[in-house]
Design a protein around this motif. Structure first.
Motif, PDB file in Angstrom:
ATOM      1  N   SER A 127     -54.858  35.094 -16.545  1.00 10.79           N
ATOM      2  CA  SER A 127     -54.454  33.697 -16.436  1.00 10.79           C
ATOM      3  C   SER A 127     -55.589  32.845 -15.867  1.00 10.79           C
ATOM      4  CB  SER A 127     -53.218  33.567 -15.549  1.00 10.79           C
ATOM      5  OG  SER A 127     -53.539  33.869 -14.212  1.00 10.79           O
ATOM      6  N   ALA A 128     -55.528  31.582 -16.183  1.00 14.55           N
ATOM      7  CA  ALA A 128     -56.548  30.650 -15.700  1.00 14.55           C
ATOM      8  C   ALA A 128     -56.530  30.585 -14.178  1.00 14.55           C
ATOM      9  CB  ALA A 128     -56.310  29.266 -16.294  1.00 14.55           C
ATOM     10  N   SER A 129     -55.343  30.659 -13.575  1.00  8.14           N
ATOM     11  CA  SER A 129     -55.252  30.593 -12.115  1.00  8.14           C
ATOM     12  C   SER A 129     -55.910  31.810 -11.462  1.00  8.14           C
ATOM     13  CB  SER A 129     -53.801  30.469 -11.664  1.00  8.14           C
ATOM     14  OG  SER A 129     -53.065  31.609 -12.037  1.00  8.14           O
ATOM     15  N   THR A 130     -55.880  32.953 -12.144  1.00  7.08           N
ATOM     16  CA  THR A 130     -56.555  34.142 -11.609  1.00  7.08           C
ATOM     17  C   THR A 130     -58.056  33.913 -11.562  1.00  7.08           C
ATOM     18  OG1 THR A 130     -54.820  35.615 -12.406  1.00  7.08           O
ATOM     19  CG2 THR A 130     -56.960  36.601 -11.962  1.00  7.08           C
ATOM     20  N   GLY A 131     -58.606  33.343 -12.611  1.00  9.42           N
ATOM     21  CA  GLY A 131     -60.038  33.044 -12.627  1.00  9.42           C
ATOM     22  C   GLY A 131     -60.419  32.058 -11.533  1.00  9.42           C
ATOM     23  N   VAL A 132     -59.606  31.030 -11.369  1.00  4.91           N
ATOM     24  CA  VAL A 132     -59.877  30.018 -10.337  1.00  4.91           C
ATOM     25  C   VAL A 132     -59.784  30.650  -8.954  1.00  4.91           C
ATOM     26  CG1 VAL A 132     -59.008  27.891  -9.296  1.00  4.91           C
ATOM     27  CG2 VAL A 132     -59.158  28.090 -11.780  1.00  4.91           C
ATOM     28  N   ARG A 133     -58.752  31.471  -8.724  1.00  6.91           N
ATOM     29  CA  ARG A 133     -58.590  32.111  -7.406  1.00  6.91           C
ATOM     30  C   ARG A 133     -59.730  33.070  -7.102  1.00  6.91           C
ATOM     31  NH1 ARG A 133     -52.967  32.654  -8.714  1.00  6.91           N
ATOM     32  NH2 ARG A 133     -53.424  34.799  -9.240  1.00  6.91           N
ATOM     33  N   ALA A 144     -62.835  32.793  -8.183  1.00  9.37           N
ATOM     34  CA  ALA A 144     -63.991  31.957  -7.837  1.00  9.37           C
ATOM     35  C   ALA A 144     -63.846  31.407  -6.413  1.00  9.37           C
ATOM     36  CB  ALA A 144     -64.134  30.824  -8.842  1.00  9.37           C
ATOM     37  N   GLN A 145     -62.640  30.984  -6.053  1.00 10.79           N
ATOM     38  CA  GLN A 145     -62.408  30.467  -4.703  1.00 10.79           C
ATOM     39  C   GLN A 145     -62.582  31.551  -3.645  1.00 10.79           C
ATOM     40  OE1 GLN A 145     -58.456  28.877  -5.094  1.00 10.79           O
ATOM     41  NE2 GLN A 145     -59.191  26.850  -5.742  1.00 10.79           N
ATOM     42  N   ARG A 146     -62.087  32.769  -3.936  1.00 13.83           N
ATOM     43  CA  ARG A 146     -62.215  33.879  -2.984  1.00 13.83           C
ATOM     44  C   ARG A 146     -63.682  34.219  -2.755  1.00 13.83           C
ATOM     45  NH1 ARG A 146     -59.741  37.898  -0.525  1.00 13.83           N
ATOM     46  NH2 ARG A 146     -57.700  37.368  -1.283  1.00 13.83           N
ATOM     47  N   MET A 147     -64.460  34.233  -3.833  1.00 11.08           N
ATOM     48  CA  MET A 147     -65.882  34.547  -3.702  1.00 11.08           C
ATOM     49  C   MET A 147     -66.595  33.471  -2.895  1.00 11.08           C
ATOM     50  SD  MET A 147     -67.942  36.831  -4.263  1.00 11.08           S
ATOM     51  CE  MET A 147     -69.384  37.504  -4.981  1.00 11.08           C
ATOM     52  N   ALA A 148     -66.252  32.217  -3.115  1.00 13.79           N
ATOM     53  CA  ALA A 148     -66.881  31.127  -2.369  1.00 13.79           C
ATOM     54  C   ALA A 148     -66.485  31.159  -0.890  1.00 13.79           C
ATOM     55  CB  ALA A 148     -66.490  29.787  -2.983  1.00 13.79           C
ATOM     56  N   ARG A 149     -65.228  31.536  -0.622  1.00 15.72           N
ATOM     57  CA  ARG A 149     -64.724  31.518   0.744  1.00 15.72           C
ATOM     58  C   ARG A 149     -65.147  32.739   1.556  1.00 15.72           C
ATOM     59  NH1 ARG A 149     -59.621  31.295  -0.483  1.00 15.72           N
ATOM     60  NH2 ARG A 149     -59.209  33.481  -0.132  1.00 15.72           N
ATOM     61  N   THR A 150     -65.038  33.943   0.954  1.00 16.94           N
ATOM     62  CA  THR A 150     -65.294  35.178   1.709  1.00 16.94           C
ATOM     63  C   THR A 150     -66.577  35.879   1.319  1.00 16.94           C
ATOM     64  OG1 THR A 150     -64.088  36.612   0.167  1.00 16.94           O
ATOM     65  CG2 THR A 150     -62.808  35.565   1.936  1.00 16.94           C
ATOM     66  N   GLY A 151     -67.107  35.575   0.147  1.00 22.23           N
ATOM     67  CA  GLY A 151     -68.299  36.278  -0.326  1.00 22.23           C
ATOM     68  C   GLY A 151     -67.992  37.645  -0.909  1.00 22.23           C
ATOM     69  N   SER A 152     -66.708  37.921  -1.150  1.00 19.60           N
ATOM     70  CA  SER A 152     -66.298  39.215  -1.681  1.00 19.60           C
ATOM     71  C   SER A 152     -65.151  39.014  -2.667  1.00 19.60           C
ATOM     72  CB  SER A 152     -65.835  40.120  -0.539  1.00 19.60           C
ATOM     73  OG  SER A 152     -65.243  41.296  -1.048  1.00 19.60           O
ATOM     74  N   LEU A 153     -65.032  39.947  -3.596  1.00 17.25           N
ATOM     75  CA  LEU A 153     -63.933  39.909  -4.552  1.00 17.25           C
ATOM     76  C   LEU A 153     -62.821  40.886  -4.171  1.00 17.25           C
ATOM     77  CD1 LEU A 153     -65.970  39.776  -7.879  1.00 17.25           C
ATOM     78  CD2 LEU A 153     -64.773  37.904  -6.754  1.00 17.25           C
ATOM     79  N   GLU A 154     -62.976  41.578  -3.048  1.00 21.77           N
ATOM     80  CA  GLU A 154     -61.977  42.550  -2.596  1.00 21.77           C
ATOM     81  C   GLU A 154     -60.635  41.859  -2.379  1.00 21.77           C
ATOM     82  OE1 GLU A 154     -62.196  45.931  -1.818  1.00 21.77           O
ATOM     83  OE2 GLU A 154     -64.195  45.926  -2.710  1.00 21.77           O
TER      84      GLU A 154
END
Length: 112
Positions: free
Chosen positions: A27-33, A35-45
């Motif tokens: 879903s598009a929201s998964t892609g957005v989330r 990207a936001q997680r990577m910007a906020r935490t620096g990790s995709l975990e």
């Protein structure tokens, strides 16, 4: 994690979270989330789920409950619930107290 990395790699190359999400079938929201997680935490975990250990409504009563069990080792769980409520404690199920006491190191021994 593999899909998260691939989707985020697609976001970096394509520049659009929605386009990368479409490409990988999420879903598009998964892609957005992502990207936001990577910007906020620096990790995709993925984030940790559940409540942190040690909390709950019996946390403040743990020492007092242990003391009651030390004084009266043969107290039953329903009796312990009644004693807790009589002393202004929260209403809980006996199995909740049992789990708390087992985690504190007490064991349950059946006697004939």
């Amino acid at each position: 994690m593999d899909l998260r990395k691939r989707v985020y790699g697609g976001i970096e190359t394509e520049g659009s979270a929605r386009a990368a999400a479409r490409r990988f079938g999420v879903s598009a929201s998964t892609g957005v989330r992502l990207a936001q997680r990577m910007a906020r935490t620096g990790s995709l975990e993925p984030g940790r789920q559940g409540r942190p250990a040690g909390g709950g409504k019996l946390a403040a009563w743990r020492d007092r409950l242990s003391g009651w069990v030390k004084v009266e080792p043969d107290i039953t769980m329903p009796e312990l619930v009644a004693k807790l409520q009589a002393n202004g404690g929260p209403a809980v199920h006996p199995s909740t107290l049992s789990r708390l006491l087992c985690a504190a190191g007490y064991s349950y021994k059946k006697r004939r």
